[in-house]
Scaffold this motif. Sequence first.
Motif, PDB file in Angstrom:
ATOM      1  N   ALA A  38      47.042  29.845  37.656  1.00 53.11           N
ATOM      2  CA  ALA A  38      46.184  28.806  37.079  1.00 53.11           C
ATOM      3  C   ALA A  38      46.088  29.030  35.572  1.00 53.11           C
ATOM      4  CB  ALA A  38      44.799  28.892  37.725  1.00 53.11           C
ATOM      5  N   PRO A  39      45.708  28.002  34.813  1.00 59.24           N
ATOM      6  CA  PRO A  39      45.535  28.187  33.365  1.00 59.24           C
ATOM      7  C   PRO A  39      44.546  29.314  33.071  1.00 59.24           C
ATOM      8  CG  PRO A  39      45.335  25.861  33.932  1.00 59.24           C
ATOM      9  CD  PRO A  39      45.389  26.629  35.230  1.00 59.24           C
ATOM     10  N   GLY A  40      44.940  30.192  32.151  1.00 60.83           N
ATOM     11  CA  GLY A  40      44.006  31.201  31.662  1.00 60.83           C
ATOM     12  C   GLY A  40      43.817  32.427  32.530  1.00 60.83           C
ATOM     13  N   SER A  41      44.628  32.608  33.573  1.00 63.41           N
ATOM     14  CA  SER A  41      44.459  33.776  34.450  1.00 63.41           C
ATOM     15  C   SER A  41      44.884  35.078  33.774  1.00 63.41           C
ATOM     16  CB  SER A  41      45.301  33.623  35.720  1.00 63.41           C
ATOM     17  OG  SER A  41      44.961  32.459  36.390  1.00 63.41           O
ATOM     18  N   THR A  89      49.991  35.454  29.772  1.00 61.36           N
ATOM     19  CA  THR A  89      50.459  35.909  28.454  1.00 61.36           C
ATOM     20  C   THR A  89      49.907  37.296  28.159  1.00 61.36           C
ATOM     21  OG1 THR A  89      50.427  33.602  27.755  1.00 61.36           O
ATOM     22  CG2 THR A  89      50.693  35.234  26.035  1.00 61.36           C
ATOM     23  N   SER A  90      48.649  37.541  28.529  1.00 61.13           N
ATOM     24  CA  SER A  90      48.052  38.868  28.290  1.00 61.13           C
ATOM     25  C   SER A  90      48.821  39.946  29.039  1.00 61.13           C
ATOM     26  CB  SER A  90      46.586  38.881  28.740  1.00 61.13           C
ATOM     27  OG  SER A  90      45.853  37.890  28.064  1.00 61.13           O
ATOM     28  N   ARG A 143      52.187  34.736  20.198  1.00 60.46           N
ATOM     29  CA  ARG A 143      51.533  35.976  20.647  1.00 60.46           C
ATOM     30  C   ARG A 143      52.569  36.974  21.156  1.00 60.46           C
ATOM     31  NH1 ARG A 143      47.177  33.970  24.989  1.00 60.46           N
ATOM     32  NH2 ARG A 143      47.112  36.195  25.488  1.00 60.46           N
ATOM     33  N   GLU A 170      57.205  32.782  31.743  1.00 57.02           N
ATOM     34  CA  GLU A 170      55.800  32.423  31.992  1.00 57.02           C
ATOM     35  C   GLU A 170      55.761  30.922  32.226  1.00 57.02           C
ATOM     36  OE1 GLU A 170      52.804  33.306  28.965  1.00 57.02           O
ATOM     37  OE2 GLU A 170      51.452  31.853  29.908  1.00 57.02           O
ATOM     38  N   GLY A 223      50.530  26.849  33.092  1.00 56.25           N
ATOM     39  CA  GLY A 223      49.367  27.209  33.898  1.00 56.25           C
ATOM     40  C   GLY A 223      49.048  26.151  34.935  1.00 56.25           C
ATOM     41  N   ASN A 243      43.904  39.952  38.408  1.00 56.57           N
ATOM     42  CA  ASN A 243      43.608  40.298  37.016  1.00 56.57           C
ATOM     43  C   ASN A 243      42.114  40.106  36.679  1.00 56.57           C
ATOM     44  OD1 ASN A 243      44.360  41.124  34.392  1.00 56.57           O
ATOM     45  ND2 ASN A 243      44.470  38.992  33.714  1.00 56.57           N
ATOM     46  N   THR A 256      44.804  44.512  37.910  1.00 54.08           N
ATOM     47  CA  THR A 256      45.004  44.788  36.480  1.00 54.08           C
ATOM     48  C   THR A 256      43.799  44.367  35.649  1.00 54.08           C
ATOM     49  OG1 THR A 256      46.066  42.638  36.203  1.00 54.08           O
ATOM     50  CG2 THR A 256      47.535  44.519  36.486  1.00 54.08           C
ATOM     51  N   CYS A 257      43.688  45.018  34.503  1.00 52.57           N
ATOM     52  CA  CYS A 257      42.812  44.545  33.433  1.00 52.57           C
ATOM     53  C   CYS A 257      43.699  44.468  32.204  1.00 52.57           C
ATOM     54  CB  CYS A 257      41.659  45.506  33.193  1.00 52.57           C
ATOM     55  SG  CYS A 257      40.823  45.127  31.626  1.00 52.57           S
ATOM     56  N   CYS A 258      43.940  43.282  31.721  1.00 52.75           N
ATOM     57  CA  CYS A 258      44.880  43.130  30.603  1.00 52.75           C
ATOM     58  C   CYS A 258      44.204  43.279  29.249  1.00 52.75           C
ATOM     59  CB  CYS A 258      45.606  41.790  30.706  1.00 52.75           C
ATOM     60  SG  CYS A 258      46.724  41.761  32.102  1.00 52.75           S
ATOM     61  N   ASN A 259      42.887  43.554  29.246  1.00 51.83           N
ATOM     62  CA  ASN A 259      42.245  43.937  27.989  1.00 51.83           C
ATOM     63  C   ASN A 259      42.482  45.411  27.702  1.00 51.83           C
ATOM     64  OD1 ASN A 259      41.272  41.451  27.514  1.00 51.83           O
ATOM     65  ND2 ASN A 259      39.162  41.872  28.118  1.00 51.83           N
TER      66      ASN A 259
HETATM   67  N1  LIG Z   1      38.021  40.250  30.591  1.00 45.86           N
HETATM   68  C1  LIG Z   1      39.310  40.011  30.679  1.00 45.86           C
HETATM   69  N2  LIG Z   1      39.838  38.966  30.017  1.00 45.86           N
HETATM   70  C2  LIG Z   1      41.171  38.759  30.130  1.00 45.86           C
HETATM   71  C3  LIG Z   1      42.014  39.576  30.918  1.00 45.86           C
HETATM   72  N3  LIG Z   1      43.280  39.093  30.856  1.00 45.86           N
HETATM   73  C4  LIG Z   1      43.223  38.022  30.047  1.00 45.86           C
HETATM   74  N4  LIG Z   1      41.966  37.818  29.603  1.00 45.86           N
HETATM   75  C5  LIG Z   1      41.490  36.756  28.718  1.00 45.86           C
HETATM   76  O1  LIG Z   1      41.665  35.510  29.399  1.00 45.86           O
HETATM   77  C6  LIG Z   1      41.998  34.489  28.467  1.00 45.86           C
HETATM   78  C7  LIG Z   1      43.280  33.783  28.899  1.00 45.86           C
HETATM   79  O2  LIG Z   1      44.341  34.734  28.851  1.00 45.86           O
HETATM   80  P1  LIG Z   1      45.865  34.290  28.674  1.00 45.86           P
HETATM   81  O3  LIG Z   1      46.680  35.531  28.702  1.00 45.86           O
HETATM   82  O4  LIG Z   1      45.996  33.381  27.503  1.00 45.86           O
HETATM   83  O5  LIG Z   1      46.064  33.461  30.003  1.00 45.86           O
HETATM   84  P2  LIG Z   1      47.328  32.571  30.443  1.00 45.86           P
HETATM   85  O6  LIG Z   1      47.418  32.647  31.932  1.00 45.86           O
HETATM   86  O7  LIG Z   1      48.521  32.979  29.685  1.00 45.86           O
HETATM   87  O8  LIG Z   1      46.846  31.122  29.987  1.00 45.86           O
HETATM   88  P3  LIG Z   1      47.745  29.770  29.936  1.00 45.86           P
HETATM   89  O9  LIG Z   1      49.069  30.135  29.373  1.00 45.86           O
HETATM   90  O10 LIG Z   1      46.958  28.879  29.012  1.00 45.86           O
HETATM   91  O11 LIG Z   1      47.798  29.261  31.341  1.00 45.86           O
HETATM   92  C8  LIG Z   1      42.098  35.168  27.108  1.00 45.86           C
HETATM   93  O12 LIG Z   1      40.897  34.993  26.431  1.00 45.86           O
HETATM   94  C9  LIG Z   1      42.318  36.628  27.458  1.00 45.86           C
HETATM   95  O13 LIG Z   1      41.861  37.516  26.469  1.00 45.86           O
HETATM   96  C10 LIG Z   1      41.423  40.688  31.611  1.00 45.86           C
HETATM   97  O14 LIG Z   1      42.066  41.452  32.348  1.00 45.86           O
HETATM   98  N5  LIG Z   1      40.073  40.831  31.464  1.00 45.86           N
END
Ligand SMILES: Nc1nc2c(ncn2[C@@H]2O[C@H](COP(=O)(O)OP(=O)(O)OP(=O)(O)O)[C@@H](O)[C@H]2O)c(=O)[nH]1
Length: 225
Positions: free
Chosen positions: A38-41, A44-45, A75, A117, A120, A164, A195-198
């Motif tokens: 889904a978008p934002g999951s 990319t991180s 990025r 990738e 989303g 994640n 995972t935690c991608c932070n």
């Molecule tokens: N707290 C937390 N935030 C995260 C984690 N992974 C990603 N984020 C945040 O989630 C948001 C979306 O992350 P992206 O990596 O852009 O997600 P994406 O799936 O690539 O998004 P789209 O390409 O738009 O679908 C960003 O603000 C990230 O910093 C994590 O493991 N923990």
Amino acid sequence: MTRIDVKEKVLNENQRLAADLRRRFAEAGVFVLNIISAPGSGKTSLLERTLEGMPAGSRVAVLTGDIQTENDARRLARAGFPAQQITTGGTCHLDARMITRALERWNLSDLDVLFIENVGNLVCPSSYDLGEHAKVVLLSVTEGEDKPLKYPSIFAKAEVCIVNKIDLLPYLRFNLSQAMANIEASHPGIAVIETCCNSVDGVREWVEWVNARRAAAFPVLAAVR
Ligand SMILES: Nc1nc2c(ncn2[C@@H]2O[C@H](COP(=O)(O)OP(=O)(O)OP(=O)(O)O)[C@@H](O)[C@H]2O)c(=O)[nH]1
Ligand SMILES: [Mg+2]
């Protein structure tokens, strides 16, 4: 009805192009993963953390799909490996023609691993073969534990599920054991990595999965390169 015929024709055309991509990846020894969520999951991180941990000189590249913007390619390029954006201009998934066109800019014989990738979206990307070796699905804990049951197709087709944003669990009403049961119900036996991608939590386990899967796809190449 006409509508159904058109859809079938498009999917058949995609199958033909995907088969051609698969043959080219096999010939060049390029291991390819198609990452869907889904978008934002955190797709990319996850790729940012993955690329940051790779030694300079690794023969790895990323294609990243979005409806608009070049943000994700920007990025990903920071890690120093080739990264190319595919902007679909409204289409909710990548297809094999888009991948074929993007790869005209690169020489496949320069690559060992290609991450794709996808846009989303948990629905449309699951229907489009990109010639990849495996699909990867991400589920972030902010989405709710029921998503594997609501969108079973992508969970059934993926070989690994990344759960994640595990760092956010203390702040959410997300039942992790129920989520795990739902993932298992959609795809019995699927590999699951938290995972935690932070940070880099779980990223090492993910990279080990990628290396093991690549070795399974190219046993001879993995031994010599
Ligand atoms: N707290 C937390 N935030 C995260 C984690 N992974 C990603 N984020 C945040 O989630 C948001 C979306 O992350 P992206 O990596 O852009 O997600 P994406 O799936 O690539 O998004 P789209 O390409 O738009 O679908 C960003 O603000 C990230 O910093 C994590 O493991 N923990
Ligand atoms: Mg992204």
